[in-house]
Design a protein around this motif. Structure first.
Motif, PDB file in Angstrom:
ATOM      1  N   GLN A 167       0.825  -1.207   0.000  1.00  0.00           N
ATOM      2  CA  GLN A 167       0.000   0.000   0.000  1.00  0.00           C
ATOM      3  C   GLN A 167       0.862   1.262   0.000  1.00  0.00           C
ATOM      4  N   ALA A 168       1.919   1.259   0.810  1.00  0.00           N
ATOM      5  CA  ALA A 168       2.780   2.446   0.881  1.00  0.00           C
ATOM      6  C   ALA A 168       3.489   2.678  -0.442  1.00  0.00           C
ATOM      7  N   GLU A 169       3.975   1.607  -1.059  1.00  0.00           N
ATOM      8  CA  GLU A 169       4.670   1.752  -2.328  1.00  0.00           C
ATOM      9  C   GLU A 169       3.713   2.194  -3.432  1.00  0.00           C
ATOM     10  N   GLY A 170       2.504   1.646  -3.420  1.00  0.00           N
ATOM     11  CA  GLY A 170       1.518   2.053  -4.414  1.00  0.00           C
ATOM     12  C   GLY A 170       1.132   3.514  -4.273  1.00  0.00           C
ATOM     13  N   ARG A 171       1.006   3.970  -3.031  1.00  0.00           N
ATOM     14  CA  ARG A 171       0.660   5.373  -2.803  1.00  0.00           C
ATOM     15  C   ARG A 171       1.790   6.294  -3.258  1.00  0.00           C
ATOM     16  N   ALA A 172       3.022   5.924  -2.964  1.00  0.00           N
ATOM     17  CA  ALA A 172       4.169   6.734  -3.401  1.00  0.00           C
ATOM     18  C   ALA A 172       4.226   6.794  -4.925  1.00  0.00           C
ATOM     19  N   GLU A 173       3.966   5.676  -5.566  1.00  0.00           N
ATOM     20  CA  GLU A 173       3.944   5.620  -7.026  1.00  0.00           C
ATOM     21  C   GLU A 173       2.862   6.542  -7.587  1.00  0.00           C
ATOM     22  N   GLN A 174       1.683   6.515  -6.960  1.00  0.00           N
ATOM     23  CA  GLN A 174       0.574   7.327  -7.459  1.00  0.00           C
ATOM     24  C   GLN A 174       0.869   8.822  -7.330  1.00  0.00           C
ATOM     25  N   ILE A 175       1.419   9.226  -6.203  1.00  0.00           N
ATOM     26  CA  ILE A 175       1.723  10.647  -5.975  1.00  0.00           C
ATOM     27  C   ILE A 175       2.754  11.137  -6.979  1.00  0.00           C
ATOM     28  N   ALA A 176       3.826  10.348  -7.161  1.00  0.00           N
ATOM     29  CA  ALA A 176       4.894  10.772  -8.066  1.00  0.00           C
ATOM     30  C   ALA A 176       4.415  10.795  -9.516  1.00  0.00           C
ATOM     31  N   THR A 177       3.659   9.795  -9.924  1.00  0.00           N
ATOM     32  CA  THR A 177       3.182   9.749 -11.307  1.00  0.00           C
ATOM     33  C   THR A 177       2.228  10.904 -11.595  1.00  0.00           C
ATOM     34  N   THR A 178       1.330  11.177 -10.665  1.00  0.00           N
ATOM     35  CA  THR A 178       0.404  12.295 -10.847  1.00  0.00           C
ATOM     36  C   THR A 178       1.159  13.606 -11.021  1.00  0.00           C
ATOM     37  N   ALA A 179       2.158  13.824 -10.172  1.00  0.00           N
ATOM     38  CA  ALA A 179       2.947  15.058 -10.267  1.00  0.00           C
ATOM     39  C   ALA A 179       3.666  15.149 -11.612  1.00  0.00           C
ATOM     40  N   SER A 180       4.157  14.007 -12.111  1.00  0.00           N
ATOM     41  CA  SER A 180       4.896  14.031 -13.374  1.00  0.00           C
ATOM     42  C   SER A 180       3.999  14.343 -14.565  1.00  0.00           C
ATOM     43  N   LEU A 181       2.693  14.038 -14.454  1.00  0.00           N
ATOM     44  CA  LEU A 181       1.779  14.263 -15.575  1.00  0.00           C
ATOM     45  C   LEU A 181       1.079  15.617 -15.519  1.00  0.00           C
ATOM     46  N   MET A 182       1.217  16.325 -14.425  1.00  0.00           N
ATOM     47  CA  MET A 182       0.549  17.628 -14.319  1.00  0.00           C
ATOM     48  C   MET A 182       0.919  18.590 -15.446  1.00  0.00           C
ATOM     49  N   PRO A 183       2.193  18.659 -15.879  1.00  0.00           N
ATOM     50  CA  PRO A 183       2.502  19.575 -16.992  1.00  0.00           C
ATOM     51  C   PRO A 183       1.805  19.202 -18.292  1.00  0.00           C
ATOM     52  N   LEU A 184       1.393  17.956 -18.454  1.00  0.00           N
ATOM     53  CA  LEU A 184       0.682  17.553 -19.667  1.00  0.00           C
ATOM     54  C   LEU A 184      -0.763  18.032 -19.642  1.00  0.00           C
ATOM     55  N   PHE A 185      -1.386  17.972 -18.485  1.00  0.00           N
ATOM     56  CA  PHE A 185      -2.811  18.299 -18.388  1.00  0.00           C
ATOM     57  C   PHE A 185      -3.082  19.718 -17.882  1.00  0.00           C
ATOM     58  N   TYR A 186      -2.159  20.277 -17.139  1.00  0.00           N
ATOM     59  CA  TYR A 186      -2.365  21.626 -16.583  1.00  0.00           C
ATOM     60  C   TYR A 186      -1.156  22.512 -16.845  1.00  0.00           C
ATOM     61  N   PRO A 187      -0.767  22.658 -18.118  1.00  0.00           N
ATOM     62  CA  PRO A 187       0.367  23.537 -18.418  1.00  0.00           C
ATOM     63  C   PRO A 187      -0.031  25.008 -18.312  1.00  0.00           C
ATOM     64  N   LYS A 188       0.937  25.840 -18.001  1.00  0.00           N
ATOM     65  CA  LYS A 188       0.709  27.286 -18.013  1.00  0.00           C
ATOM     66  C   LYS A 188       1.192  27.921 -19.313  1.00  0.00           C
ATOM     67  N   SER A 189       2.007  27.158 -20.037  1.00  0.00           N
ATOM     68  CA  SER A 189       2.502  27.667 -21.323  1.00  0.00           C
ATOM     69  C   SER A 189       2.740  26.487 -22.255  1.00  0.00           C
ATOM     70  N   ILE A 190       2.453  26.709 -23.527  1.00  0.00           N
ATOM     71  CA  ILE A 190       2.526  25.647 -24.530  1.00  0.00           C
ATOM     72  C   ILE A 190       3.316  26.143 -25.731  1.00  0.00           C
ATOM     73  N   ALA A 191       4.158  25.264 -26.272  1.00  0.00           N
ATOM     74  CA  ALA A 191       4.797  25.512 -27.565  1.00  0.00           C
ATOM     75  C   ALA A 191       4.286  24.474 -28.548  1.00  0.00           C
ATOM     76  N   VAL A 192       3.914  24.927 -29.736  1.00  0.00           N
ATOM     77  CA  VAL A 192       3.519  24.017 -30.807  1.00  0.00           C
ATOM     78  C   VAL A 192       4.627  24.047 -31.846  1.00  0.00           C
ATOM     79  N   ILE A 193       5.462  23.037 -31.841  1.00  0.00           N
ATOM     80  CA  ILE A 193       6.621  22.980 -32.720  1.00  0.00           C
ATOM     81  C   ILE A 193       6.186  22.299 -34.013  1.00  0.00           C
ATOM     82  N   GLY A 194       6.093  23.104 -35.040  1.00  0.00           N
ATOM     83  CA  GLY A 194       5.511  22.643 -36.298  1.00  0.00           C
ATOM     84  C   GLY A 194       4.170  23.298 -36.555  1.00  0.00           C
ATOM     85  N   ALA A 195       3.847  24.347 -35.779  1.00  0.00           N
ATOM     86  CA  ALA A 195       2.620  25.105 -36.023  1.00  0.00           C
ATOM     87  C   ALA A 195       2.667  25.676 -37.446  1.00  0.00           C
TER      88      ALA A 195
END
Length: 893
Positions: A167-195
């Motif tokens: 349970q502890a390892e699963g919770r640590a995994e969930q917290i870290a993974t969520t934090a790593s994906l935040m820039p994908l779903f809640y970015p403050k700035s975006i670059a479109v390379i190939g716009a």
């Protein structure tokens, strides 16, 4: 994954890391150096460097953490000279990355490795004021004991993989993974390379979608050939953008992608979405480029969606991100979805919008080189905007990791999956009954069933089940009432419900009397409630409210078939208002049967219940929801432990058997099979392999009753098919005749297995086959020579719990014979479950087993146990302690 969302690489240390390790020690603060070495050490001596980097990966092990090419942490153990199974352990993390979770990752991974090498615990010496390290040990979930002496703690850590650790390892995994994906779903700035300024191109469409959705942040087009895109200044490269960039969409030809991602890494971009195609989906050259791309991403600590994807969306008004090149931005809702197919994702978004299903987030994962379904499940686990999760899967990365994560998340919110490839058979050779019964789809079904994932077969069914669970509570039971204004559709509805195993109960006299108070004398009120065609809005409203107030039904399906245009709006309004007033715990579905679709009063986006065009679709959707509810209500199963297992003997048998065996493996000889089964407490008849008729007669006389003779031959996979089995013979003359018969049935007899004849009892099959992706699949069914013809079997993915084993028996229809069907003799069901669990324990402890057939297994009467009459086991060498198909926890990946 780190707590801040960054990524790191953990790998074993090698001698070539000496320079990096020396630099790491030089950069340690005096406090960190003293905590690790109990002195301030500015560099390691040559002898220390050799000792620390040249380990034997068994009694000594060291893991290092790498971030952006720099060594930033070391975790190690040393068990040399330790006879009690306890190893000395030490962990060190670079000062600037402490409190990021690296120490915790080291503890999990090094303990997993230690367990695989027979180490049962760690001993660590920690200064009393080293609170961070003490917190790591405590929060990791391991049992620990502390002794303090003169300001020094000696911490003893039990490396057992307990439920608390999981349970502890699963919770640590969930917290870290969520934090790593935040820039994908809640970015403050975006670059479109190939716009692109060409609105028809993919780069142009994607850029326009981001702008048109009113993204709540900064958007930077990147195009070296255009200074302005849609009236917005463009930049020749992402590194030329003046401000920070959280997320980059990459829409450039394949040959430029790696260089562009390197520039993103230089810029400090946290996430990339690679739309560009031409990678692993195209062949070896593309695979090599994808590996290079992933290496750049990992070294930079970024997360990547794709390549070969259509992008992602987040409809949360706080961000409003439409980062894909399709034409549909769905309504905001509570459904999150991942699709491995971009084209199918486009179609699903289109249909979801037409059906008024609101989407929270959508991700086209493409080749899922980095971010896959497991990561997204972890992100959605605690996402307040996600109530229902949809998955379209074409393949699995790590099925056991998926199962572990999905099993936990499905307890909180439903996961609905379409898995393509139902009809593709596995590539394994059908060299046993078990192997011929197993295929890829069997494994997928077993995984989803055990993990609580709702599997649907079609996209239509996907939308139907989603519409139900996104709007209504999970049913509390399987009792369904049907309200209708037409008898024919009601009969269809009842037939559909009962064919799905749902109950349409007759209502009590008291409840029927209440319905009679406001319905016509011609109405039928037993269930289904047929109010007849004259029923209007008041009858619908009153009937729905009356049934809601009753405790006799768990779900209500209301059918409305307009007899004329008059009054349709008023009746639809009444149904809607009554349906949306459903009390907690009552599930409400509506069927509106007219080719033109439901009227506005029922079809608006904010209607709080699903509307179907036919009763059969409603019944199927409700069945899936009820099955999910039943899974939610099941207790957590327990893996059995046995105190009568002789693992030492089993290991000796296996080590001797696999010596010199190649990767194809080979079947154990009968004596080895018997020894292995006996080591795990499984009963077998007296048996012996003989090579002469005289020995056969002698052993038959020793048994003193009927015997069985079975030819031992490499070519006779199914002995009975070639006449290689003779049952229940006794006496020298008959034994001699039987011996000649079975040896003459094949061209390559190596001997004959003479075995005590076990009469009576039910015959069952218990087997196992190793799937290269899913790991061991365990099968149960009624046994004998017709098991493949009948195909009445149940599969589960190893390891089994007591609940899994019991459900396997319930799932097999012919297993009712074990209950004493129609006055027949019952079987020892408890002994069957015990044998299934012992087989699972054997598979867990002996990873060399890749195929097993116990068929037939004779089941005696209750209390008399079971006996394995015929058994075949195929083994091959296990390459180390890490078997990809059997890894599960993050520490084992």
């Amino acid at each position: 994954m780190l707590k801040n969302g960054g990524t790191l690489r953990i790998r074993p240390i090698v001698p070539g890391d000496a320079a990096a390790l020396q630099a790491f020690v030089k950069n340690m603060s005096p406090e960190s150096s003293y905590s690790r070495f109990f002195e301030v050490k500015r560099e390691l001596t040559p002898e220390e460097l050799k000792e620390f980097t040249q380990v034997d990966y068994d009694t000594q092990m060291a893991l290092i953490a790498i971030v952006e090419g720099e060594l930033v942490g070391v975790g190690r153990y040393n068990a040399r000279g330790c006879s009690d199974g306890i190893a000395e352990a030490a962990f060190t993390v670079a000062d600037h990355l402490q409190d990021m979770g690296i120490g915790t990752l080291f503890v999990y991974r090094i303990s997993a490795y230690a367990r695989a090498h027979g180490i049962t615990g760690f001993r660590a010496h920690v200064l009393a004021d080293n609170h961070a390290m003490m917190r790591v040990f405590r929060n990791a979930g391991f049992r620990l004991h502390r002794d303090v002496d003169e300001g020094m703690y000696t911490v003893a850590i039990d490396t057992e993989l307990s439920e608390a650790v999981i349970q502890a390892e699963g919770r640590a995994e969930q917290i870290a993974t969520t934090a790593s994906l935040m820039p994908l779903f809640y970015p403050k700035s975006i670059a479109v390379i190939g716009a692109s300024r060409d609105k028809r191109s993919i780069g142009g469409r994607l850029f326009n979608n981001i702008i048109n959705a009113d993204f709540n942040g900064l958007v930077y087009p990147v195009n070296p050939k255009a200074s302005i895109v849609r009236s917005i200044r463009s930049y020749p490269s992402v590194v030329d953008i003046p401000g920070p960039v959280d997320l980059a969409f990459i829409v450039v030809p394949r040959r430029f992608v790696c260089d562009v991602v390197r520039e993103c890494a230089e810029k400090g971009v946290r996430g990339v979405v690679v739309i560009s195609a031409g990678f692993s989906e195209t062949g070896p050259e593309g695979e090599a480029m994808e590996e290079e791309l992933l290496g750049i991403v990992r070294d930079a600590g970024m997360r990547m969606v794709g390549p070969n994807c259509m992008g992602l969306q987040n409809t949360d008004p706080a961000v409003s991100l439409d980062g894909q090149f399709g034409p549909v931005m769905p309504n905001h809702g509570n459904i999150s979805m991942s699709s491995q197919s971009g084209a199918l994702g486009l179609a699903i978004l289109d249909y979801a919008t037409e059906l008024n299903l609101g989407i929270s987030t959508f991700v086209s994962v493409g080749n899922k080189a980095d971010v896959g379904g497991d990561d997204l499940l972890l992100f959605w686990e605690d996402d307040p905007n996600t109530d229902v999760i949809l998955l379209y899967l074409e393949s699995f990365g790590n099925p056991r990791r998926f199962s572990r994560i999905a099993r936990r998340i499905a307890k909180k919110k439903p996961i609905i999956a379409v898995k393509s490839g139902r009809t593709s058979a596995g590539a394994r050779a059908a060299s046993s009954h078990t192997g011929s019964l197993a295929n890829l789809d069997v494994a997928v079904d077993a995984l989803f069933r055990q993990a609580g994932v709702i599997r649907v077969g079609t996209l239509e069914e996907l939308f139907d089940v989603t519409a139900l669970l996104a709007n209504q509570p999970v049913p509390r039971g399987n009792r369904v009432a049907v309200v209708t204004n037409a008898g024919g559709p009601a009969i269809l509805a009842v037939d559909a419900l009962e064919s799905q195993g749902l109950e349409v109960p007759q209502l009590s006299d008291a409840l029927q009397a209440k319905l009679r108070e406001f319905l016509s004398d011609d109405a039928a009120v037993a269930n289904p409630i047929d109010m007849i065609a004259a029923a209007g809005p008041e009858e619908y409203r009153a009937s729905i409210e009356t049934l809601f107030a009753s405790d006799e039904v768990d779900a209500l399906i209301v059918l409305f078939i307009p007899a004329s245009e008059e009054g349709v709006a008023r009746t639809a309004t009444a149904i809607r208002e009554a349906g949306e007033s459903a009390p907690d715990g009552k599930t409400f579905l509506c069927v509106y049967m007219q080719s033109g679709g439901a009227p506005t009063e029922l079809a608006s986006p904010d209607v709080g219940f699903p509307i179907f065009s036919f009763p059969e679709r409603a019944a199927k959707a409700l069945r899936k929801a009820v099955t999910y509810a039943e899974w939610l209500g099941k207790p957590e199963g327990q893996r059995a432990t046995f105190d009568d297992i002789d693992t030492t003997r089993a290991r000796q048998v296996i080590d001797a058997a696999v010596e010199g065996v190649d990767d194809e493996g080979e079947w154990l000889d009968p004596d080895a099979v018997d020894a292995l089964l006996e080591s795990y407490g499984m009963a077998i008849p007296r048996a012996r392999v003989v090579t002469s008729v005289e020995d056969a007669v002698r052993f038959g006389e020793e048994i003193g009753g009927g015997i069985v003779l079975k030819v031992v031959s490499p070519s006779a996979l199914h002995k009975s098919d070639v006449g290689g089995v003779v049952l229940d013979v006794s006496g020298a003359e008959r034994i001699t005749s039987a011996y000649d018969q079975v040896t003459g049935a094949v061209s390559d007899p190596e001997g004959v297995l003479v075995q005590e004849f076990v009469s009576g009892g039910h015959e069952i099959l218990i087997g196992m086959v190793e799937d290269p992706t899913f790991g061991p699949l365990i099968v149960f069914g009624l046994g004998g020579i017709f098991v493949e013809l009948i195909g009445d079997v149940a599969f589960r993915i190893h390891p089994l719990t007591d609940i899994d084993a019991a459900e396997m028996l319930q799932e097999v229809k012919s297993a009712r014979l074990l209950e004493g069907y129609r006055g027949g003799e019952p079987g020892d069901i408890d002994a069957v479950i015990d044998t299934l669990l012992r087989v699972s324990a054997l598979i867990e402890d002996v990873p060399e087993i890749v195929e097993m057939d116990l068929n037939p297994v004779k089941v005696g009467t209750p209390g008399s146990g079971v006996r394995i009459v015929d058994a075949r086991i195929r083994v091959r060498p296990s390459k180390g302690n890490w078997i990809p198909s059997r890894t599960d926890l993050p520490s084992q990946l």
